[in-house]
Each structure stands twice: as C-alpha cells, then as structure tokens.
Design an enzyme around this catalytic site. Structure first.
Site, PDB file in Angstrom:
ATOM      1  N   HIS A  23       0.828  -1.204   0.000  1.00 50.42           N
ATOM      2  CA  HIS A  23       0.000   0.000   0.000  1.00 50.42           C
ATOM      3  C   HIS A  23       0.869   1.263   0.000  1.00 50.42           C
ATOM      4  O   HIS A  23       0.680   2.169  -0.827  1.00 50.42           O
ATOM      5  CB  HIS A  23      -0.907  -0.021   1.236  1.00 50.42           C
ATOM      6  CG  HIS A  23      -1.868   1.114   1.309  1.00 50.42           C
ATOM      7  ND1 HIS A  23      -3.199   1.000   0.956  1.00 50.42           N
ATOM      8  CD2 HIS A  23      -1.701   2.417   1.695  1.00 50.42           C
ATOM      9  CE1 HIS A  23      -3.801   2.158   1.117  1.00 50.42           C
ATOM     10  NE2 HIS A  23      -2.917   3.038   1.568  1.00 50.42           N
ATOM     11  N   GLU A  24       1.824   1.327   0.914  1.00 55.63           N
ATOM     12  CA  GLU A  24       2.653   2.528   1.033  1.00 55.63           C
ATOM     13  C   GLU A  24       3.635   2.663  -0.131  1.00 55.63           C
ATOM     14  O   GLU A  24       3.874   3.769  -0.625  1.00 55.63           O
ATOM     15  CB  GLU A  24       3.410   2.504   2.371  1.00 55.63           C
ATOM     16  CG  GLU A  24       2.515   2.496   3.601  1.00 55.63           C
ATOM     17  CD  GLU A  24       1.588   3.697   3.670  1.00 55.63           C
ATOM     18  OE1 GLU A  24       1.928   4.762   3.113  1.00 55.63           O
ATOM     19  OE2 GLU A  24       0.500   3.574   4.266  1.00 55.63           O
ATOM     20  N   HIS A  27       1.887   4.206  -3.090  1.00 55.43           N
ATOM     21  CA  HIS A  27       1.772   5.665  -2.965  1.00 55.43           C
ATOM     22  C   HIS A  27       3.069   6.344  -3.404  1.00 55.43           C
ATOM     23  O   HIS A  27       3.055   7.332  -4.140  1.00 55.43           O
ATOM     24  CB  HIS A  27       1.487   6.053  -1.514  1.00 55.43           C
ATOM     25  CG  HIS A  27       0.071   5.840  -1.080  1.00 55.43           C
ATOM     26  ND1 HIS A  27      -1.013   6.176  -1.861  1.00 55.43           N
ATOM     27  CD2 HIS A  27      -0.437   5.338   0.080  1.00 55.43           C
ATOM     28  CE1 HIS A  27      -2.132   5.881  -1.205  1.00 55.43           C
ATOM     29  NE2 HIS A  27      -1.808   5.371  -0.032  1.00 55.43           N
TER      30      HIS A  27
END
Length: 214
Positions: A23-24, A27
């Site tokens: 997820h990170e 980003h």
C-alpha cells in the site's frame, strides 16, 4: 479450525506486513511518477517492510485485533510523505497518488486468492496445504479491509484525498479541514461498531468481484 496465539500470529504476520508495505510503496511510486520524488528519496518506494512499519499501527494494533474474539482487524503504517505542490497537476494528481494504495491492496487480495486456489487444487494432502490456505485467507481479508477502509471519504484516508481532488474548491477546502480529526472519527466508528457495519457490504462486494475474476 481453532488456532492458538502462536499459530494466529504466524498466519497473519506476513499478510499484514505485505499488505501495508504494498500500500505505502504504491503511494510512493505514484507520487514519483507524477512529479514528487520525496518518498523515493527517503527510501519509501520499496517492498522492505522495515521502511514502512509503525510500531503501534503495524504491529501492536493488528496483533491486539487478531487476538481479540470477534475483533475487527485494524492497522496502519507510517504515512508516505507526499509534497502535493511538486506534482505536475496537484489537484488532479492527488487522486492518483491516493488511489494507488487501495489499488495495490486489490492486486494483493487477488494474489492471495490465487494462492488459496493453488493450495486447494495442487497441494491436496501436502503438509503445506493448510498453512498456505489459512495464510491466503488472512491475506485476502487484510487486503480487502485495507482497500475498503482507505476508500472511505474521510481525510487523511485515501478516499478523503480522492474526494478533495474531485470536489469544487470551496467544498474541497471544507472537507480538507476535517483531516486533523479524521483519525478520531475513525476510532469512534470502530469503538461504536459502526465501522464494521459500513465496511461489511463493501467488503462483500469486493470479494464477489475477486470470485468472478477467478
């Protein structure tokens, strides 16, 4: 099947770490592609979990949730720093940076669904079948939870950033002012049980999509 504490931790540890890491990292990747290398320069565009772990949000909180009977799985990582002013088109690109995280979780959920299918179809009778099946189920659940949770239109969640990027300036400015209180709103929803009520039908919908694709 009833698992003891050590088995529960063993089953959930890798899926939780990889879900939050993907997820990170997504980003950070999206931000770099759209003009802001801040996260990349800080080493956050990586699948190394150590770069993203928050001791409370990534380890302690999910562990407590997993061990509590009927607890709702919840956790978070260190937020990836994004300087929106450096994006090529800040208001527009904000939404693509935001959506990259939930999209990564959808891909991870699909991957774990494939692993579950593999465990039931190709490892029949193997000693690896049950551990992989349980870990795959955990991987599907945590990634679907993170995807749906982060799409809620509450800043600073990804859904909040997407909403801010789509709304007219005045409404976007009003919604962005909610950000300092977003975490407390989320905790309030969690404690009252409303969070699970909101997320359950959305999670079921995502699960149906994964089943259809498979």
């Amino acid at each position: 099947m009833e698992l003891n504490t050590i088995q529960m931790v063993a089953v959930w540890a890798l899926p939780v770490l990889f879900a939050i890491t993907a997820h990170e990292a997504a980003h950070a990747y999206a931000a770099k592609k759209l003009g802001d290398p801040t996260a990349f320069m800080l080493g956050r565009m990586t699948f190394n979990p150590l770069k993203h772990i928050d001791p409370v949000g990534t380890i302690l909180l999910p562990l407590i949730c997993v061990l509590l009977p009927g607890g709702f799985l919840f956790g978070y990582a260190k937020p990836v720093p994004v300087d929106f002013s450096r994006l090529k088109n800040p208001k527009r690109d904000m939404r693509w940076v935001a959506v990259a995280g939930p999209l990564a979780n959808f891909v991870m959920a699909f991957f774990w669904a494939l692993m579950f299918s593999f465990s039931t179809s190709s490892l029949n009778g193997s000693s690896f079948q049950l551990p992989l099946a349980l870990m795959s189920q955990a991987g599907i659940q945590i990634n679907v939870v993170l995807m749906v949770l982060n799409l809620l239109p509450i800043p600073p969640l990804d859904g909040g950033r997407i909403a801010v990027s789509l709304l007219p300036h005045q409404q976007a400015n009003m919604l962005s002012k909610v950000e300092p209180y977003g975490f407390f709103i989320l905790i309030g929803l969690l404690v009252t049980g409303l969070l699970g009520t909101i997320l359950a039908p959305l999670m079921a919908m995502v699960m149906r999509v994964i089943q259809i694709v498979l």
